[in-house]
Design a protein around this motif. Structure first.
Motif, mmCIF file in Angstrom:
data_model
loop_
_atom_site.group_PDB
_atom_site.id
_atom_site.type_symbol
_atom_site.label_atom_id
_atom_site.label_comp_id
_atom_site.label_asym_id
_atom_site.label_seq_id
_atom_site.Cartn_x
_atom_site.Cartn_y
_atom_site.Cartn_z
ATOM 1 N N SER A 1 0.828 -1.206 0.000
ATOM 2 C CA SER A 1 0.000 0.000 0.000
ATOM 3 C C SER A 1 0.859 1.251 0.000
ATOM 4 C CB SER A 1 -0.901 -0.003 1.239
ATOM 5 O OG SER A 1 -0.097 0.284 2.376
ATOM 6 N N VAL A 2 0.232 2.350 -0.401
ATOM 7 C CA VAL A 2 0.886 3.649 -0.407
ATOM 8 C C VAL A 2 1.218 4.069 1.021
ATOM 9 C CG1 VAL A 2 0.475 6.099 -0.846
ATOM 10 C CG2 VAL A 2 -0.061 4.411 -2.614
ATOM 11 N N ALA A 3 0.316 3.752 1.960
ATOM 12 C CA ALA A 3 0.538 4.110 3.363
ATOM 13 C C ALA A 3 1.830 3.469 3.868
ATOM 14 C CB ALA A 3 -0.649 3.660 4.205
ATOM 15 N N GLU A 4 2.005 2.194 3.491
ATOM 16 C CA GLU A 4 3.197 1.464 3.908
ATOM 17 C C GLU A 4 4.460 2.107 3.297
ATOM 18 O OE1 GLU A 4 4.293 -3.262 4.001
ATOM 19 O OE2 GLU A 4 2.432 -2.645 3.043
ATOM 20 N N LEU A 5 4.348 2.498 2.028
ATOM 21 C CA LEU A 5 5.485 3.127 1.339
ATOM 22 C C LEU A 5 5.885 4.428 2.037
ATOM 23 C CD1 LEU A 5 7.492 3.439 -1.034
ATOM 24 C CD2 LEU A 5 5.643 4.483 -2.354
ATOM 25 N N VAL A 6 4.888 5.250 2.332
ATOM 26 C CA VAL A 6 5.187 6.537 2.971
ATOM 27 C C VAL A 6 5.812 6.300 4.348
ATOM 28 C CG1 VAL A 6 4.147 8.644 3.913
ATOM 29 C CG2 VAL A 6 3.439 7.788 1.660
ATOM 30 N N GLU A 7 5.293 5.300 5.058
ATOM 31 C CA GLU A 7 5.828 4.979 6.397
ATOM 32 C C GLU A 7 7.305 4.587 6.272
ATOM 33 O OE1 GLU A 7 7.160 2.967 9.698
ATOM 34 O OE2 GLU A 7 6.576 1.678 8.028
ATOM 35 N N LYS A 8 7.621 3.735 5.298
ATOM 36 C CA LYS A 8 9.014 3.268 5.104
ATOM 37 C C LYS A 8 9.928 4.436 4.728
ATOM 38 C CE LYS A 8 8.672 -1.331 5.412
ATOM 39 N NZ LYS A 8 9.330 -2.042 6.529
ATOM 40 N N LEU A 9 9.450 5.291 3.831
ATOM 41 C CA LEU A 9 10.282 6.411 3.377
ATOM 42 C C LEU A 9 10.549 7.380 4.530
ATOM 43 C CD1 LEU A 9 8.807 7.187 -0.170
ATOM 44 C CD2 LEU A 9 10.938 6.028 0.371
ATOM 45 N N ARG A 10 9.531 7.535 5.392
ATOM 46 C CA ARG A 10 9.684 8.467 6.503
ATOM 47 C C ARG A 10 10.547 7.889 7.623
ATOM 48 N NH1 ARG A 10 3.805 10.982 6.354
ATOM 49 N NH2 ARG A 10 4.330 12.846 5.170
ATOM 50 N N ASN A 11 10.252 6.634 8.005
ATOM 51 C CA ASN A 11 10.833 6.126 9.261
ATOM 52 C C ASN A 11 11.982 5.150 9.077
ATOM 53 O OD1 ASN A 11 8.897 7.671 10.609
ATOM 54 N ND2 ASN A 11 7.379 6.042 10.339
ATOM 55 N N GLU A 12 12.028 4.468 7.927
ATOM 56 C CA GLU A 12 13.121 3.506 7.712
ATOM 57 C C GLU A 12 14.226 4.167 6.896
ATOM 58 O OE1 GLU A 12 12.472 -0.995 7.035
ATOM 59 O OE2 GLU A 12 12.983 -0.215 5.054
ATOM 60 N N ALA A 13 13.860 4.666 5.704
ATOM 61 C CA ALA A 13 14.878 5.276 4.824
ATOM 62 C C ALA A 13 15.170 6.717 5.244
ATOM 63 C CB ALA A 13 14.408 5.235 3.373
ATOM 64 N N LYS A 14 14.219 7.338 5.912
ATOM 65 C CA LYS A 14 14.359 8.729 6.382
ATOM 66 C C LYS A 14 14.776 9.682 5.253
ATOM 67 C CE LYS A 14 15.349 7.826 11.263
ATOM 68 N NZ LYS A 14 15.196 6.380 11.416
#
Lengths: 308, 249
Positions: B234-247
Protein backbone atom coordinates in the motif's frame (compact mmCIF):
# COMPACT_ATOMS: atom_id res chain seq x y z
CA UNK A 1 50.78 20.01 -9.28
CA UNK A 2 48.07 22.35 -10.50
CA UNK A 3 44.74 21.54 -12.12
CA UNK A 4 42.64 23.83 -14.29
CA UNK A 5 38.87 23.42 -14.00
CA UNK A 6 36.61 24.74 -16.76
CA UNK A 7 33.79 26.17 -14.66
CA UNK A 8 30.51 25.97 -16.54
CA UNK A 9 27.67 28.24 -15.62
CA UNK A 10 24.18 29.09 -16.78
CA UNK A 11 22.17 32.24 -16.23
CA UNK A 12 24.92 33.75 -14.05
CA UNK A 13 24.97 30.71 -11.74
CA UNK A 14 27.84 28.26 -11.40
CA UNK A 15 26.53 24.79 -12.10
CA UNK A 16 26.61 22.48 -9.13
CA UNK A 17 28.28 19.87 -11.35
CA UNK A 18 31.15 22.33 -11.88
CA UNK A 19 31.60 22.54 -8.11
CA UNK A 20 31.87 18.74 -8.06
CA UNK A 21 34.57 19.02 -10.72
CA UNK A 22 36.42 21.50 -8.47
CA UNK A 23 36.10 19.06 -5.55
CA UNK A 24 37.59 16.29 -7.71
CA UNK A 25 40.41 18.57 -8.85
CA UNK A 26 41.40 19.44 -5.27
CA UNK A 27 42.43 15.77 -4.94
CA UNK A 28 44.99 16.42 -7.70
CA UNK A 29 46.63 19.57 -6.34
CA UNK A 30 46.27 23.33 -6.44
CA UNK A 31 43.14 24.41 -8.36
CA UNK A 32 42.66 27.24 -10.82
CA UNK A 33 39.33 27.77 -12.57
CA UNK A 34 38.56 29.22 -15.97
CA UNK A 35 35.42 31.35 -16.27
CA UNK A 36 34.13 32.54 -19.64
CA UNK A 37 31.98 35.60 -20.21
CA UNK A 38 29.92 36.61 -17.20
CA UNK A 39 31.77 38.84 -14.67
CA UNK A 40 29.18 37.98 -11.98
CA UNK A 41 30.34 34.36 -12.17
CA UNK A 42 33.93 35.50 -11.57
CA UNK A 43 32.80 37.18 -8.34
CA UNK A 44 31.16 33.93 -7.21
CA UNK A 45 34.11 31.80 -8.34
CA UNK A 46 36.69 33.59 -6.15
CA UNK A 47 34.83 32.31 -3.05
CA UNK A 48 34.79 28.62 -3.99
CA UNK A 49 36.68 26.67 -1.33
CA UNK A 50 39.95 25.26 -2.63
CA UNK A 51 40.33 27.58 -5.63
CA UNK A 52 43.48 29.74 -5.61
CA UNK A 53 43.12 31.56 -8.91
CA UNK A 54 40.28 32.50 -11.25
CA UNK A 55 41.15 33.03 -14.91
CA UNK A 56 38.57 35.19 -16.60
CA UNK A 57 38.18 34.84 -20.38
CA UNK A 58 36.28 38.09 -20.78
CA UNK A 59 36.62 38.39 -24.57
CA UNK A 60 33.25 38.38 -26.37
CA UNK A 61 34.25 35.37 -28.49
CA UNK A 62 33.96 33.17 -25.36
CA UNK A 63 30.55 34.51 -24.29
CA UNK A 64 28.61 31.51 -25.60
CA UNK A 65 31.11 28.77 -24.80
CA UNK A 66 31.57 27.78 -28.44
CA UNK A 67 33.98 24.83 -28.46
CA UNK A 68 36.18 26.12 -31.28
CA UNK A 69 37.54 29.34 -29.69
CA UNK A 70 37.36 27.90 -26.17
CA UNK A 71 39.39 24.77 -26.94
CA UNK A 72 42.05 26.98 -28.57
CA UNK A 73 42.17 29.13 -25.43
CA UNK A 74 42.38 26.16 -23.04
CA UNK A 75 45.09 24.53 -25.16
CA UNK A 76 47.08 27.78 -24.99
CA UNK A 77 46.88 27.68 -21.17
CA UNK A 78 47.73 23.98 -20.89
CA UNK A 79 51.47 24.54 -20.40
CA UNK A 80 50.89 25.55 -16.80
CA UNK A 81 48.78 22.56 -15.81
CA UNK A 82 49.08 18.83 -15.22
CA UNK A 83 45.35 18.20 -15.26
CA UNK A 84 42.52 19.92 -17.11
CA UNK A 85 39.13 19.08 -15.68
CA UNK A 86 35.47 19.79 -16.48
CA UNK A 87 32.13 18.45 -15.30
CA UNK A 88 30.84 15.62 -17.51
CA UNK A 89 27.93 17.63 -18.92
CA UNK A 90 27.14 18.97 -22.37
CA UNK A 91 29.68 21.80 -21.94
CA UNK A 92 32.64 19.66 -20.81
CA UNK A 93 31.92 16.91 -23.32
CA UNK A 94 31.85 19.45 -26.11
CA UNK A 95 35.01 21.38 -25.26
CA UNK A 96 37.35 18.97 -23.52
CA UNK A 97 37.87 16.32 -26.25
CA UNK A 98 38.54 19.06 -28.82
CA UNK A 99 41.13 20.54 -26.47
CA UNK A 100 42.61 17.05 -26.04
CA UNK A 101 43.09 16.74 -29.81
CA UNK A 102 44.92 20.09 -29.89
CA UNK A 103 47.23 18.75 -27.16
CA UNK A 104 47.54 15.21 -28.61
CA UNK A 105 46.06 13.67 -25.47
CA UNK A 106 43.51 10.87 -25.04
CA UNK A 107 40.83 12.34 -22.74
CA UNK A 108 39.37 10.37 -19.83
CA UNK A 109 35.62 11.00 -19.61
CA UNK A 110 33.15 10.39 -16.77
CA UNK A 111 35.67 9.84 -13.98
CA UNK A 112 34.01 8.51 -10.82
CA UNK A 113 37.15 7.96 -8.74
CA UNK A 114 40.66 9.39 -8.71
CA UNK A 115 43.10 6.67 -7.66
CA UNK A 116 46.27 8.70 -8.23
CA UNK A 117 47.55 11.53 -10.44
CA UNK A 118 47.47 9.23 -13.48
CA UNK A 119 44.94 6.50 -12.60
CA UNK A 120 41.20 6.93 -12.74
CA UNK A 121 38.02 4.83 -12.58
CA UNK A 122 35.30 5.34 -15.16
CA UNK A 123 32.15 3.44 -16.07
CA UNK A 124 31.93 1.75 -19.47
CA UNK A 125 29.07 -0.13 -21.16
CA UNK A 126 26.42 2.09 -19.56
CA UNK A 127 27.86 1.46 -16.13
CA UNK A 128 27.75 -2.33 -16.47
CA UNK A 129 31.49 -2.36 -15.91
CA UNK A 130 33.97 -0.08 -14.18
CA UNK A 131 37.33 0.38 -15.89
CA UNK A 132 40.41 1.51 -13.99
CA UNK A 133 42.70 3.20 -16.52
CA UNK A 134 46.20 4.64 -16.27
CA UNK A 135 47.16 7.44 -18.62
CA UNK A 136 50.63 7.75 -20.13
CA UNK A 137 49.91 11.25 -21.47
CA UNK A 138 51.97 14.08 -19.97
CA UNK A 139 48.74 15.98 -19.27
CA UNK A 140 45.49 14.42 -18.20
CA UNK A 141 42.18 15.76 -19.49
CA UNK A 142 39.24 14.54 -17.43
CA UNK A 143 35.53 15.02 -17.22
CA UNK A 144 34.01 14.33 -13.82
CA UNK A 145 30.74 12.60 -12.97
CA UNK A 146 29.17 15.01 -10.54
CA UNK A 147 27.22 12.28 -8.76
CA UNK A 148 30.51 10.77 -7.58
CA UNK A 149 31.97 13.87 -5.90
CA UNK A 150 30.31 16.14 -3.34
CA UNK A 151 30.42 19.72 -4.64
CA UNK A 152 33.13 22.02 -3.30
CA UNK A 153 31.67 24.58 -0.84
CA UNK A 154 30.71 27.76 -2.69
CA UNK A 155 32.10 29.86 0.17
CA UNK A 156 35.35 29.90 2.04
CA UNK A 157 37.90 30.59 -0.69
CA UNK A 158 39.64 33.82 -1.61
CA UNK A 159 41.14 33.38 -5.05
CA UNK A 160 43.00 35.99 -7.09
CA UNK A 161 41.62 36.98 -10.50
CA UNK A 162 43.53 37.19 -13.77
CA UNK A 163 41.87 38.46 -16.93
CA UNK A 164 42.95 36.62 -20.06
CA UNK A 165 43.33 38.11 -23.51
CA UNK A 166 41.57 36.39 -26.42
CA UNK A 167 43.47 33.74 -28.41
CA UNK A 168 43.18 33.64 -32.19
CA UNK A 169 41.26 30.76 -33.73
CA UNK A 170 39.42 30.43 -37.04
CA UNK A 171 35.81 31.60 -36.90
CA UNK A 172 34.10 28.46 -38.08
CA UNK A 173 31.06 28.56 -35.81
CA UNK A 174 28.47 31.06 -34.76
CA UNK A 175 26.10 31.06 -31.79
CA UNK A 176 22.51 31.55 -32.99
CA UNK A 177 20.48 31.17 -29.83
CA UNK A 178 19.44 28.93 -26.99
CA UNK A 179 16.07 27.80 -25.67
CA UNK A 180 16.32 26.86 -22.03
CA UNK A 181 13.40 25.14 -20.42
CA UNK A 182 12.00 27.36 -17.74
CA UNK A 183 11.17 25.51 -14.59
CA UNK A 184 10.87 26.38 -10.93
CA UNK A 185 11.95 22.87 -10.08
CA UNK A 186 15.48 22.05 -8.94
CA UNK A 187 18.14 21.06 -11.47
CA UNK A 188 17.88 17.34 -12.26
CA UNK A 189 21.52 16.52 -11.58
CA UNK A 190 21.67 18.19 -8.19
CA UNK A 191 18.13 17.61 -6.85
CA UNK A 192 17.74 15.77 -3.54
CA UNK A 193 14.64 14.01 -4.85
CA UNK A 194 13.89 13.00 -8.44
CA UNK A 195 10.45 11.91 -9.63
CA UNK A 196 10.73 10.12 -12.97
CA UNK A 197 8.27 8.77 -15.51
CA UNK A 198 8.54 6.24 -18.30
CA UNK A 199 6.51 4.88 -21.16
CA UNK A 200 3.85 3.89 -18.62
CA UNK A 201 2.93 7.56 -18.31
CA UNK A 202 1.11 7.00 -21.64
CA UNK A 203 1.04 10.58 -22.98
CA UNK A 204 2.44 14.07 -22.67
CA UNK A 205 -0.77 15.14 -20.96
CA UNK A 206 -0.81 12.27 -18.49
CA UNK A 207 2.87 12.83 -17.67
CA UNK A 208 1.65 15.84 -15.72
CA UNK A 209 0.15 13.37 -13.21
CA UNK A 210 3.62 13.54 -11.65
CA UNK A 211 3.61 17.34 -11.22
CA UNK A 212 1.76 17.48 -7.86
CA UNK A 213 4.04 14.77 -6.47
CA UNK A 214 7.17 16.63 -7.60
CA UNK A 215 5.68 19.80 -6.05
CA UNK A 216 5.02 18.25 -2.67
CA UNK A 217 8.50 16.67 -2.57
CA UNK A 218 10.35 19.68 -4.03
CA UNK A 219 11.66 17.21 -6.60
CA UNK A 220 13.16 17.50 -10.07
CA UNK A 221 11.29 15.76 -12.88
CA UNK A 222 13.10 13.06 -14.85
CA UNK A 223 12.15 10.61 -17.56
CA UNK A 224 13.30 7.45 -19.24
CA UNK A 225 14.53 7.49 -22.82
CA UNK A 226 11.28 5.74 -23.84
CA UNK A 227 9.26 8.67 -22.45
CA UNK A 228 11.49 11.16 -24.27
CA UNK A 229 11.36 9.17 -27.51
CA UNK A 230 7.56 9.07 -27.25
CA UNK A 231 7.51 12.85 -26.98
CA UNK A 232 6.05 13.03 -23.45
CA UNK A 233 8.83 15.31 -22.17
CA UNK A 234 11.80 17.21 -23.59
CA UNK A 235 15.18 15.50 -23.89
CA UNK A 236 16.79 17.48 -21.08
CA UNK A 237 14.68 15.40 -18.67
CA UNK A 238 16.28 12.17 -19.85
CA UNK A 239 18.00 10.07 -17.19
CA UNK A 240 20.28 7.31 -18.44
CA UNK A 241 23.40 6.35 -20.33
CA UNK A 242 22.66 8.87 -23.04
CA UNK A 243 20.99 11.43 -20.80
CA UNK A 244 21.78 12.73 -17.35
CA UNK A 245 23.39 10.74 -14.56
CA UNK A 246 21.73 11.36 -11.22
CA UNK A 247 22.29 10.13 -7.68
CA UNK A 248 19.66 11.80 -5.47
CA UNK A 249 18.74 10.72 -1.95
CA UNK A 250 15.42 9.52 -3.31
CA UNK A 251 14.63 8.42 -6.88
CA UNK A 252 11.03 7.52 -7.64
CA UNK A 253 10.41 5.67 -10.91
CA UNK A 254 6.85 5.52 -12.26
CA UNK A 255 5.99 3.38 -15.26
CA UNK A 256 9.66 2.79 -16.00
CA UNK A 257 10.52 -0.81 -16.90
CA UNK A 258 14.20 -0.42 -16.02
CA UNK A 259 16.18 -0.87 -19.23
CA UNK A 260 19.95 -1.21 -18.71
CA UNK A 261 20.53 2.20 -20.20
CA UNK A 262 18.10 3.86 -17.77
CA UNK A 263 19.56 2.07 -14.73
CA UNK A 264 22.95 3.43 -15.79
CA UNK A 265 21.66 6.90 -15.04
CA UNK A 266 20.11 6.37 -11.60
CA UNK A 267 21.32 3.21 -9.90
CA UNK A 268 23.63 5.13 -7.57
CA UNK A 269 20.66 6.89 -5.98
CA UNK A 270 20.53 6.34 -2.22
CA UNK A 271 16.94 5.10 -2.10
CA UNK A 272 15.01 3.92 -5.14
CA UNK A 273 11.23 3.52 -5.26
CA UNK A 274 9.55 1.83 -8.23
CA UNK A 275 5.90 1.80 -9.14
CA UNK A 276 4.96 -0.40 -12.07
CA UNK A 277 2.01 -2.54 -13.00
CA UNK A 278 4.32 -5.33 -14.24
CA UNK A 279 5.57 -7.27 -11.19
CA UNK A 280 8.46 -8.65 -13.27
CA UNK A 281 9.74 -5.25 -14.48
CA UNK A 282 13.55 -5.17 -14.10
CA UNK A 283 13.29 -1.86 -12.22
CA UNK A 284 12.17 -3.85 -9.14
CA UNK A 285 15.57 -5.58 -9.08
CA UNK A 286 17.24 -2.31 -8.12
CA UNK A 287 14.41 -0.72 -6.14
CA UNK A 288 14.55 -0.58 -2.35
CA UNK A 289 10.77 -0.25 -2.24
CA UNK A 290 8.42 -1.44 -4.94
CA UNK A 291 4.71 -1.10 -5.38
CA UNK A 292 2.97 -3.15 -8.06
CA UNK A 293 -0.06 -1.33 -9.37
CA UNK A 294 -1.58 1.40 -11.49
CA UNK A 295 0.50 4.54 -11.15
CA UNK A 296 -2.49 6.72 -12.03
CA UNK A 297 -4.15 5.50 -8.81
CA UNK A 298 -1.01 5.36 -6.72
CA UNK A 299 0.43 8.82 -7.48
CA UNK A 300 -2.63 10.79 -6.24
CA UNK A 301 -2.78 8.59 -3.11
CA UNK A 302 0.90 9.31 -2.54
CA UNK A 303 0.38 13.05 -2.90
CA UNK A 304 -2.46 12.92 -0.35
CA UNK A 305 -0.45 10.84 2.09
CA UNK A 306 2.57 13.14 1.82
CA UNK A 307 0.49 16.23 2.42
CA UNK A 308 -0.66 14.83 5.77
CA UNK B 1 28.94 17.28 -51.86
CA UNK B 2 30.27 14.27 -50.07
CA UNK B 3 29.42 13.10 -46.53
CA UNK B 4 31.72 10.82 -44.54
CA UNK B 5 30.15 8.72 -41.79
CA UNK B 6 32.38 6.77 -39.40
CA UNK B 7 30.69 3.72 -37.83
CA UNK B 8 31.73 1.42 -35.00
CA UNK B 9 31.07 -2.26 -34.38
CA UNK B 10 30.01 -2.73 -30.76
CA UNK B 11 28.35 -5.31 -28.53
CA UNK B 12 24.67 -5.29 -29.47
CA UNK B 13 22.49 -2.84 -27.60
CA UNK B 14 20.27 -5.62 -26.19
CA UNK B 15 23.07 -7.75 -24.76
CA UNK B 16 23.97 -7.36 -21.10
CA UNK B 17 27.76 -7.01 -21.06
CA UNK B 18 29.75 -9.50 -18.95
CA UNK B 19 33.09 -8.66 -17.37
CA UNK B 20 35.76 -11.28 -18.16
CA UNK B 21 36.73 -13.47 -15.22
CA UNK B 22 40.33 -12.21 -15.30
CA UNK B 23 39.18 -8.57 -15.07
CA UNK B 24 40.91 -7.61 -18.32
CA UNK B 25 37.84 -6.28 -20.07
CA UNK B 26 34.33 -7.07 -21.21
CA UNK B 27 33.62 -10.34 -23.04
CA UNK B 28 33.14 -9.82 -26.77
CA UNK B 29 33.94 -13.34 -28.05
CA UNK B 30 30.81 -15.14 -29.19
CA UNK B 31 28.68 -12.10 -28.39
CA UNK B 32 26.28 -10.57 -30.92
CA UNK B 33 27.82 -7.43 -32.40
CA UNK B 34 25.98 -4.61 -34.17
CA UNK B 35 26.45 -1.09 -35.40
CA UNK B 36 26.65 1.46 -32.58
CA UNK B 37 23.06 2.84 -32.38
CA UNK B 38 24.20 6.48 -32.56
CA UNK B 39 26.13 5.66 -35.72
CA UNK B 40 22.94 4.27 -37.28
CA UNK B 41 21.39 7.68 -36.67
CA UNK B 42 24.42 9.32 -38.32
CA UNK B 43 24.15 7.03 -41.38
CA UNK B 44 20.42 7.72 -41.61
CA UNK B 45 20.96 11.48 -41.51
CA UNK B 46 23.59 11.32 -44.25
CA UNK B 47 21.42 9.10 -46.46
CA UNK B 48 18.44 11.44 -45.98
CA UNK B 49 20.57 14.44 -46.98
CA UNK B 50 21.58 12.59 -50.15
CA UNK B 51 17.98 11.59 -50.86
CA UNK B 52 16.95 15.25 -50.51
CA UNK B 53 19.62 16.20 -53.02
CA UNK B 54 21.73 18.09 -50.45
CA UNK B 55 24.55 15.56 -50.83
CA UNK B 56 25.83 13.48 -53.72
CA UNK B 57 27.70 10.66 -52.02
CA UNK B 58 27.76 8.97 -48.61
CA UNK B 59 30.98 7.19 -47.69
CA UNK B 60 31.04 5.05 -44.54
CA UNK B 61 34.23 4.12 -42.74
CA UNK B 62 35.07 1.88 -39.83
CA UNK B 63 38.34 1.54 -37.93
CA UNK B 64 38.74 -1.86 -36.33
CA UNK B 65 38.94 -5.58 -36.91
CA UNK B 66 38.10 -7.45 -40.14
CA UNK B 67 34.57 -8.26 -38.91
CA UNK B 68 33.75 -4.54 -38.91
CA UNK B 69 33.05 -5.06 -42.60
CA UNK B 70 29.69 -6.53 -41.52
CA UNK B 71 28.91 -3.21 -39.86
CA UNK B 72 29.92 -1.39 -43.04
CA UNK B 73 27.68 -3.69 -45.11
CA UNK B 74 24.78 -2.77 -42.82
CA UNK B 75 25.48 0.92 -43.48
CA UNK B 76 25.63 0.21 -47.23
CA UNK B 77 22.29 -1.60 -46.97
CA UNK B 78 20.83 1.49 -45.28
CA UNK B 79 21.83 3.47 -48.34
CA UNK B 80 25.48 4.51 -48.09
CA UNK B 81 27.30 4.40 -51.44
CA UNK B 82 30.69 2.93 -50.57
CA UNK B 83 32.75 1.85 -47.61
CA UNK B 84 36.30 1.98 -46.28
CA UNK B 85 37.59 -0.42 -43.64
CA UNK B 86 40.76 0.60 -41.82
CA UNK B 87 42.17 -2.46 -40.09
CA UNK B 88 43.54 -2.07 -36.59
CA UNK B 89 43.38 -3.77 -33.19
CA UNK B 90 40.05 -4.52 -31.62
CA UNK B 91 39.46 -1.30 -29.70
CA UNK B 92 41.53 1.67 -30.83
CA UNK B 93 41.15 4.81 -28.69
CA UNK B 94 39.22 7.87 -29.95
CA UNK B 95 42.53 9.75 -30.28
CA UNK B 96 43.89 7.15 -32.73
CA UNK B 97 40.57 6.80 -34.55
CA UNK B 98 40.33 10.58 -34.98
CA UNK B 99 43.86 10.59 -36.43
CA UNK B 100 42.94 7.86 -38.92
CA UNK B 101 39.77 9.76 -39.85
CA UNK B 102 41.79 12.94 -40.33
CA UNK B 103 43.92 11.09 -42.94
CA UNK B 104 40.78 9.86 -44.71
CA UNK B 105 39.22 13.34 -44.66
CA UNK B 106 42.39 14.75 -46.23
CA UNK B 107 42.05 12.17 -49.00
CA UNK B 108 38.27 12.12 -49.51
CA UNK B 109 37.62 15.84 -48.88
CA UNK B 110 34.03 15.53 -47.62
CA UNK B 111 32.02 18.68 -46.82
CA UNK B 112 30.47 17.06 -43.78
CA UNK B 113 31.43 14.30 -41.37
CA UNK B 114 28.54 12.94 -39.33
CA UNK B 115 29.32 10.66 -36.39
CA UNK B 116 27.36 9.15 -33.53
CA UNK B 117 27.82 11.22 -30.38
CA UNK B 118 29.20 8.27 -28.44
CA UNK B 119 29.81 4.56 -28.74
CA UNK B 120 27.83 2.46 -26.29
CA UNK B 121 30.83 0.27 -25.42
CA UNK B 122 33.49 2.68 -24.13
CA UNK B 123 31.01 5.59 -23.72
CA UNK B 124 33.84 8.02 -24.57
CA UNK B 125 31.89 10.67 -26.50
CA UNK B 126 35.10 12.10 -27.99
CA UNK B 127 35.92 11.04 -31.55
CA UNK B 128 33.87 13.70 -33.37
CA UNK B 129 35.14 16.56 -31.23
CA UNK B 130 38.73 15.33 -31.59
CA UNK B 131 38.44 15.02 -35.37
CA UNK B 132 37.03 18.57 -35.47
CA UNK B 133 40.01 19.72 -33.39
CA UNK B 134 42.54 18.04 -35.70
CA UNK B 135 40.88 19.54 -38.78
CA UNK B 136 40.19 22.98 -37.30
CA UNK B 137 36.56 22.59 -38.40
CA UNK B 138 33.41 23.70 -36.62
CA UNK B 139 31.59 21.09 -34.53
CA UNK B 140 27.87 20.65 -33.98
CA UNK B 141 27.80 18.05 -31.23
CA UNK B 142 24.73 16.24 -29.78
CA UNK B 143 22.65 17.31 -32.78
CA UNK B 144 18.88 16.94 -32.74
CA UNK B 145 18.35 18.82 -36.03
CA UNK B 146 20.57 19.66 -39.02
CA UNK B 147 19.76 22.06 -41.85
CA UNK B 148 22.11 22.83 -44.73
CA UNK B 149 21.88 26.14 -46.55
CA UNK B 150 24.23 28.59 -48.24
CA UNK B 151 27.42 26.74 -47.40
CA UNK B 152 26.57 26.46 -43.73
CA UNK B 153 25.07 23.88 -41.41
CA UNK B 154 22.57 25.05 -38.83
CA UNK B 155 22.58 22.59 -35.95
CA UNK B 156 20.23 22.29 -32.96
CA UNK B 157 22.24 20.90 -30.07
CA UNK B 158 20.97 19.09 -26.98
CA UNK B 159 22.55 20.94 -24.04
CA UNK B 160 22.01 20.48 -20.29
CA UNK B 161 19.23 23.01 -19.88
CA UNK B 162 17.55 22.84 -23.30
CA UNK B 163 18.48 23.31 -26.94
CA UNK B 164 21.18 25.50 -28.47
CA UNK B 165 21.40 26.63 -32.10
CA UNK B 166 24.76 27.03 -33.80
CA UNK B 167 25.68 27.81 -37.39
CA UNK B 168 28.82 26.20 -38.80
CA UNK B 169 30.69 27.04 -41.95
CA UNK B 170 31.26 23.96 -44.14
CA UNK B 171 33.18 21.71 -44.02
CA UNK B 172 32.05 20.77 -40.53
CA UNK B 173 31.63 17.94 -38.03
CA UNK B 174 28.26 16.86 -36.66
CA UNK B 175 27.66 14.31 -33.91
CA UNK B 176 24.23 12.73 -33.77
CA UNK B 177 22.05 12.62 -30.68
CA UNK B 178 19.05 10.33 -30.22
CA UNK B 179 16.34 12.61 -31.50
CA UNK B 180 17.98 13.53 -34.79
CA UNK B 181 16.01 10.86 -36.65
CA UNK B 182 14.77 7.29 -36.50
CA UNK B 183 17.04 5.06 -38.54
CA UNK B 184 15.44 2.82 -41.16
CA UNK B 185 15.70 -0.93 -41.27
CA UNK B 186 17.56 -2.25 -44.27
CA UNK B 187 15.24 -4.15 -46.63
CA UNK B 188 16.25 -7.55 -47.99
CA UNK B 189 16.74 -6.28 -51.56
CA UNK B 190 18.94 -3.48 -50.19
CA UNK B 191 20.94 -5.96 -48.11
CA UNK B 192 21.54 -7.98 -51.32
CA UNK B 193 22.47 -4.83 -53.23
CA UNK B 194 24.87 -3.77 -50.48
CA UNK B 195 26.97 -6.88 -51.08
CA UNK B 196 27.93 -5.50 -54.47
CA UNK B 197 28.80 -1.99 -53.31
CA UNK B 198 32.51 -1.12 -53.16
CA UNK B 199 34.37 -1.78 -49.89
CA UNK B 200 38.02 -0.77 -49.75
CA UNK B 201 40.34 -2.15 -47.07
CA UNK B 202 43.35 -0.24 -45.71
CA UNK B 203 45.83 -0.83 -42.90
CA UNK B 204 46.01 1.79 -40.15
CA UNK B 205 49.80 1.42 -40.20
CA UNK B 206 49.89 2.30 -43.93
CA UNK B 207 48.22 5.62 -43.14
CA UNK B 208 51.16 6.51 -40.91
CA UNK B 209 49.06 6.75 -37.76
CA UNK B 210 50.50 5.63 -34.43
CA UNK B 211 47.71 3.52 -32.90
CA UNK B 212 49.49 2.92 -29.56
CA UNK B 213 46.95 3.41 -26.77
CA UNK B 214 47.60 6.15 -24.23
CA UNK B 215 45.40 4.53 -21.61
CA UNK B 216 46.36 1.23 -20.00
CA UNK B 217 43.46 -0.75 -18.65
CA UNK B 218 44.53 -1.69 -15.13
CA UNK B 219 41.38 -3.66 -14.44
CA UNK B 220 37.73 -3.95 -15.35
CA UNK B 221 35.28 -4.90 -12.62
CA UNK B 222 31.57 -5.43 -12.17
CA UNK B 223 29.94 -2.57 -10.30
CA UNK B 224 28.56 -3.48 -6.90
CA UNK B 225 25.14 -4.90 -7.60
CA UNK B 226 22.20 -3.22 -5.96
CA UNK B 227 20.06 -5.70 -4.13
CA UNK B 228 16.36 -5.87 -4.82
CA UNK B 229 14.43 -4.49 -1.89
CA UNK B 230 10.92 -5.28 -0.80
CA UNK B 231 7.53 -5.01 -2.42
CA UNK B 232 4.91 -3.14 -0.46
CA UNK B 233 1.16 -3.53 -0.58
CA UNK B 234 0.00 0.00 0.00
CA UNK B 235 0.89 3.65 -0.41
CA UNK B 236 0.54 4.11 3.36
CA UNK B 237 3.20 1.46 3.91
CA UNK B 238 5.49 3.13 1.34
CA UNK B 239 5.19 6.54 2.97
CA UNK B 240 5.83 4.98 6.40
CA UNK B 241 9.01 3.27 5.10
CA UNK B 242 10.28 6.41 3.38
CA UNK B 243 9.68 8.47 6.50
CA UNK B 244 10.83 6.13 9.26
CA UNK B 245 13.12 3.51 7.71
CA UNK B 246 14.88 5.28 4.82
CA UNK B 247 14.36 8.73 6.38
CA UNK B 248 14.43 10.46 2.99
CA UNK B 249 11.23 12.48 3.28
Amino acid sequence: MTALVLLDHEGGQIRKAALSAVAAATKLGDVHVLVTGDAAVVLAAVSIAGVSKVLHAADARYAHDLAEPLAALVASLAGGYDHIVAAAGAFGKNVLPRTAALLDVQPIPDVISIESADTFVRPIYAGNALATVRSSDAKKLLTIRSAAFDPAPAKGGSATVETLPGVDSPEVSRFEGVQLSTSDRPELESARVVVSGGRGMQSEEKFHTLDPLADVLGAALGASRAAVDSGFVPNECQVGQTGKIVAPDLYMAFGISGAIQHLAGMKDSRVIVAVNKDPDAPIFQVADYGVVGDLFEIVPQLVNALKK
Amino acid sequence: MKILVPVKRVVDYNIKPRVKADGSGVETAGVKMSMNPFDEIAVEEAVRLREKGAASEVVVVSVGVQQAQDTLRTALAMGADRAILVLSDESPEPLAVAKVLKKLVDKEEPSLVILGKQAIDDDMNATGQMLAGFLGWGQGTFASKVELAEGRARVSREVDGGTEEVSLSLPAIITADLRLNEPRYASLPNIMKAKKKPLETLQAADLGVDMTPRLTVVSVAEPTERKAGIKLDSVAELVEKLRNEAKVI
